[in-house]
Design a protein around this motif. Structure first.
Motif, PDB file in Angstrom:
ATOM      1  N   ASP A   4       0.899  -1.008   0.068  1.00 23.64           N
ATOM      2  CA  ASP A   4       0.060  -0.021  -0.207  1.00 23.64           C
ATOM      3  C   ASP A   4       0.761   1.435  -0.013  1.00 23.64           C
ATOM      4  O   ASP A   4       1.013   1.827   1.013  1.00 23.64           O
ATOM      5  N   LEU A   5       1.322   1.481  -1.096  1.00 25.79           N
ATOM      6  CA  LEU A   5       2.365   2.761  -1.367  1.00 25.79           C
ATOM      7  C   LEU A   5       1.608   3.589  -2.420  1.00 25.79           C
ATOM      8  O   LEU A   5       1.296   3.134  -3.399  1.00 25.79           O
ATOM      9  N   GLY A   6       1.893   5.006  -2.315  1.00 27.72           N
ATOM     10  CA  GLY A   6       1.470   5.912  -3.336  1.00 27.72           C
ATOM     11  C   GLY A   6       2.752   6.595  -4.033  1.00 27.72           C
ATOM     12  O   GLY A   6       2.474   7.556  -4.662  1.00 27.72           O
ATOM     13  N   ASP A   7       3.817   6.242  -3.693  1.00 26.45           N
ATOM     14  CA  ASP A   7       5.082   6.933  -4.117  1.00 26.45           C
ATOM     15  C   ASP A   7       5.972   6.036  -4.709  1.00 26.45           C
ATOM     16  O   ASP A   7       6.500   5.097  -4.168  1.00 26.45           O
ATOM     17  N   LYS A   8       6.018   6.366  -5.932  1.00 25.28           N
ATOM     18  CA  LYS A   8       7.192   5.427  -6.838  1.00 25.28           C
ATOM     19  C   LYS A   8       8.543   5.267  -6.009  1.00 25.28           C
ATOM     20  O   LYS A   8       9.145   4.277  -6.243  1.00 25.28           O
ATOM     21  N   ALA A   9       8.964   6.518  -5.507  1.00 28.45           N
ATOM     22  CA  ALA A   9      10.440   6.262  -4.985  1.00 28.45           C
ATOM     23  C   ALA A   9      10.247   5.309  -3.895  1.00 28.45           C
ATOM     24  O   ALA A   9      11.320   4.582  -3.501  1.00 28.45           O
ATOM     25  N   VAL A  10       9.457   5.402  -3.022  1.00 28.62           N
ATOM     26  CA  VAL A  10       9.360   4.470  -1.834  1.00 28.62           C
ATOM     27  C   VAL A  10       9.224   3.062  -2.464  1.00 28.62           C
ATOM     28  O   VAL A  10       9.816   2.044  -1.780  1.00 28.62           O
ATOM     29  N   LEU A  11       8.428   2.780  -3.553  1.00 29.35           N
ATOM     30  CA  LEU A  11       8.275   1.354  -3.976  1.00 29.35           C
ATOM     31  C   LEU A  11       9.675   1.112  -4.583  1.00 29.35           C
ATOM     32  O   LEU A  11       9.942  -0.164  -4.389  1.00 29.35           O
TER      33      LEU A  11
END
Length: 75
Positions: A4-11
């Protein structure tokens, strides 16, 4: 793996941590094989209009594209 992530960098950081874990396992274990994986991943964009099945097909396609670019020794 679904996150459940909305940030590509965090992914991308999460995928890199997973790769690092595989690398560490491969370096510290004396086995006649190594473990690896190919990942297709993306952050879902609500504006895309994709339903869940379409999104899964999309990330599967990304995985197959990455896998096709890997050297044969890693396939």
């Amino acid at each position: 793996i679904v996150l459940d992530l909305g940030d590509k960098a965090v992914l991308e950081e999460a995928v890199q941590r997973l790769r690092s874990s595989f690398d560490q396992f491969n370096q510290t274990r004396s086995r006649p094989y190594t473990l690896g994986f190919t990942a297709g991943y993306a952050v879902y964009d609500m504006a895309s209009g994709m339903d869940p099945d379409q999104f899964i097909r999309h990330i599967d396609q990304l995985m197959y594209e990455k896998k096709s670019r890997r050297p044969a020794s890693h396939a």
